[in-house]
Design an enzyme around this catalytic site. Structure first.
Site, short mmCIF file in Angstrom:
data_model
loop_
_atom_site.label_atom_id
_atom_site.label_comp_id
_atom_site.label_asym_id
_atom_site.label_seq_id
_atom_site.Cartn_x
_atom_site.Cartn_y
_atom_site.Cartn_z
CG ASP A 270 -2.16 0.89 0.92
OD1 ASP A 270 -2.05 1.79 0.05
OD2 ASP A 270 -3.22 0.70 1.55
C1 BGC Z 1 -4.94 3.13 -0.26
C2 BGC Z 1 -4.94 2.09 -1.36
C3 BGC Z 1 -4.76 2.76 -2.68
C4 BGC Z 1 -3.48 3.56 -2.65
C5 BGC Z 1 -3.16 4.29 -3.95
C6 BGC Z 1 -3.76 4.06 -0.34
O1 BGC Z 1 -3.91 5.13 0.51
O2 BGC Z 1 -4.99 2.51 1.00
O3 BGC Z 1 -6.13 1.36 -1.33
O4 BGC Z 1 -4.78 1.83 -3.71
O5 BGC Z 1 -3.56 4.54 -1.64
O6 BGC Z 1 -4.02 5.33 -4.14
#
Ligand code: BGC
Length: 737
Positions: A270
């Site tokens: 993540d």
């Molecule tokens: C989220 C993810 C997301 C990523 C990219 C993170 O803050 O938890 O689910 O895919 O950002 O935007």
């Protein structure tokens, strides 16, 4: 002189021939480019041609949403996009600001809670196909979704992105989504692996739970994504499990995902989820993505070189503290994903924001809407009976595809509930806002500048003057609502909606409530409203779908993918001390263990407000003649439960039959019953059909902590044939030996 001319003339055909050959000779494709060779050999070949630096470069971001390929070898970059209910607009290379392109307005599909509420794997398939086509058209190799974290508490700000509280339902619904996305040559990225069941302290909270709870509740949907749908990438979660961040967690990534489930794709962090080079190197992470130098906050020039899996990783490899086999494994996985996606010359070309995709969005929305109450004769709303229809509530006009965090979308079109109702009922509609929540903002809540009392008073006046009131409220995508990065602060409806509803109910008895949420909410007014519709975040076609269901053009057929408790303290995670939810900011202990959602309510005999699997229709069904094909089964067999469903009402509609299994006299604690099969059937008025729901005996297993393996006991089991977790119609005993 003549001789020279003669010689040139003689040479001419030779020159001509060579020239033609040169012009027509096919350049020899490098082995790894030739798709006639087996994938694994191509991966090996490409890897053998790469320098150590090139291998490391594959393992970390080069921009907010991309990582490097191998430019020298013509191997393209990996472009990723959120996910999960539409393809996000383009973001700048190195800032979170939108790139302001004008060709990236997508179809907003309903949020995954709605998809799960259809209880129809065919809806998952058409959804996955459509969103996959959009990602393909936008040249994305990875779509950051779907999300399958289990709904543990209604306070989790991100439940709307997931598929509910039951591991079996989530597993059945996630597989077709992934399979269909990947047919487009786009990798799905199932997230957030694992135990990211709340947003508060998500970056560091250390989740403690039993192996049984992990295996029986929190992992099955991920396992189905890997072993059945063969997903090509998995996103690690922000939180910790047993003292290690999940983006580089030895147990979750090396032992379970890669060794046990034989996952051959890439683990992507993540954004900013990596915290340590040695762990990132050794504990199963493949690609580190992030938002700045330290992944979370700062951004400096060449930030990406400082990522844990960038120069610091290269240093360890050069020193020999990390063996080259480690980077070879990561690079092989990334190459495999690139060959499956951007380097698959046969992948379809995709399509974007098309009328076909709008139809898919509408179909899923219409099938996922859940009718929870209909005691008067209000629904379906017959326009000829009413002169004045009041539509009250900010959610009737609010754009719900915006906000919510990373799943925020810029839709090509979004029909608001008010617009949909106006199209259906025309000038009979009179609208008032009723309450005001404040503008969309990420990471903080900005209160509205409007005067709440006058907004409410005005709406009550409009409600009093109408024949019928459609109240469109719920939560929204702001901070502390249904939004990433924070949890809800109260189980009640926000922005004074309870008070507003109380006042409306004093002046008008004909009230239909339409809730737009991704979460359960308290309903102190439930006995006084005549009809209640759970409408989720429905995407581009929201208003049209709501109008079709309210008017009866579409007979509602969704059922709840999670329990609605009467009060928060009835929910499992809220039944213990703070350590059970939200934790003490360092640790969180899942004391509710395997008893999540209806498993808790059933076993503890706590009546929910609305049970898991519950949902009404404008018609009626009866289930009869249930029968299992045998009485005794071996452990590798499948029970076939046959029964008849009849539509006994006057309208075509759909019933969702559900099979929950109970183990009698189990040697370990088992929930009162667990979902192990379901089927949605569409029937015309009066029509009946005989159905079979197969239940695998192996699915009746529990995780045996003594042997660290699944175990099915011999003995008596009961199949509960039900229309919701709260409404078991028949119980059928079977023996397992
Ligand atoms: C989220 C993810 C997301 C990523 C990219 C993170 O803050 O938890 O689910 O895919 O950002 O935007």
């Amino acid at each position: 002189m003549y001789q020279r001319i003669y010689r040139m003339l003689m040479l001419f055909p030779v020159l001509l021939l060579t020239g033609t050959l040169v012009l027509h000779a096919q350049p020899v494709k490098p082995f790894y480019m030739d798709e006639n060779h087996p994938l694994e050999e191509r991966v090996k070949n490409a890897l053998s041609l790469m320098t150590l630096e090139e291998k490391v470069a594959l393992c970390h971001a080069q921009s907010k949403f991309s990582s490097k390929g191998v430019p020298r070898l013509g191997i393209p970059e990996v472009w990723m996009s959120d996910g999960p209910h539409g393809v996000r607009e383009e973001i700048l290379w190195d800032s979170w600001n939108e790139a302001k392109w004008t060709n990236d307005s997508c179809t907003a599909f309903p949020a995954l809670t709605c998809l799960a509420a259809t209880w129809n794997p065919e809806m998952s398939a058409i959804y996955g196909k459509a969103v996959g086509e959009e990602a393909r058209y936008r040249n994305k190799s990875v779509l950051l979704g779907p999300g399958v974290n289990i709904y543990r508490t209604p306070m989790n700000g991100r439940n709307f992105e997931y598929m509910g509280e039951d591991p079996y339902l989530a597993s059945r619904m996630v597989v077709p989504y992934i399979v269909e996305v990947q047919k487009n040559g786009v990798a799905a990225c199932v997230k957030h692996y694992a135990l990211n069941n709340q947003e508060i302290w998500r970056g560091h909270i250390n989740v403690e739970l039993s192996d049984r709870a992990l295996r029986e509740i929190y992992l099955p949907a991920f396992k189905a994504a890997v072993t059945e749908a063969k997903v090509w990438s998995v996103m690690g979660s922000y939180n910790q499990f047993r003292g290690e961040h999940c983006c580089h967690n030895d147990i979750l990534l090396n032992k379970i995902l890669k060794q046990e489930w034989r996952f051959d794709g890439t683990v992507i962090t993540d954004w900013g989820g990596a915290h340590n080079t040695m762990q990132a190197a050794l504990n199963g992470l493949d690609i580190e993505m992030g938002t700045g130098t330290d992944g979370m906050t700062r951004s400096v020039k060449n930030a990406y070189d400082n990522y844990y899996l960038a120069l610091p990783f290269l240093d360890e490899l050069k020193k020999g503290t990390v063996p080259e086999s480690v980077v070879n494994d990561k690079a092989s996985r990334i190459l495999r994903m690139i060959f499956r996606t951007a380097m698959n010359s046969k992948r379809p070309i995709g399509s974007f924001a098309s009328p076909e995709h709008a139809k898919v969005a509408r179909k899923v929305a219409e099938e996922g809407i859940v009718l929870l109450k209909n005691t008067g004769n209000l629904l379906p709303l017959d326009a000829s009976k009413y002169q004045k229809i009041a539509v009250i509530g900010e959610n009737a006009t609010r754009k719900m595809s915006a906000g919510g965090g990373s799943s925020n979308l810029k839709p090509h079109l979004e029909i608001s509930p008010l617009k949909g109702l106006q199209t259906k009922y025309g000038s009979k509609i009179n609208y008032a806002m009723g309450y005001a929540s404040g503008p969309p903002a990420y990471g903080r809540a900005i209160p509205s500048k409007l005067n709440a009392d006058s907004v409410r008073t005005e709406a009550v006046k409009v409600a009093g003057a109408a024949d019928v009131v459609i109240f469109v409220g719920g939560l929204n995508k702001n901070h502390n609502q249904d939004c990433e990065g924070g949890d809800r602060l109260s189980y009640n409806l926000p922005f004074g909606q309870d008070q507003l509803l109380n006042e409306i109910l004093k002046v008008n008895k004909n009230v239909v409530v339409v809730l737009i949420t991704g979460n359960a909410v308290a309903m102190p007014w439930i006995d006084r409203v005549q009809a209640l519709v759970q409408a989720w975040y429905l995407g581009s076609e929201a208003g049209n779908a709501i109008a079709s269901v309210l008017s009866g053009d579409v007979n509602p057929s969704g059922k709840l993918p999670f329990t609605f408790p009467v009060k928060l303290s009835d929910n499992s995670a809220h039944s213990f001390d703070k350590l059970c939810y939200p934790g003490d900011s360092i640790r969180e202990v899942y004391k509710d263990d395997i008893l999540v959602g209806y498993r808790w309510h059933d076993t503890k005999k706590i009546m929910p407000l609305f049970a898991f699997g519950y949902g009404l229709s404008y018609t009626n069904f009866t289930i009869s003649a249930p029968q299992t094909d045998k009485k005794t089964y071996e452990k590798n067999e499948v029970v076939k439960l046959n029964f008849t469903v009849q539509n006994t009402g006057k309208l075509a509609g759909a019933e969702i039959a559900q099979v929950y299994v109970t183990q009698k006299n189990a040697p370990v604690l088992r929930p009162t019953k667990e979902l192990k099969g379901f089927k949605k059937v569409f029937l015309k008025a009066g029509e009946q059909q005989t159905l079979t729901i197969p239940v695998k005996v192996e699915d009746m297993a529990y995780w045996d902590e003594k042997t660290s393996n699944w175990k099915v006991d011999s003995g008596e089991f009961v199949l509960n044939l039900a229309t919701s977790a709260g409404d078991v119609k028949f119980t059928l005993p079977v023996q397992v030996k």
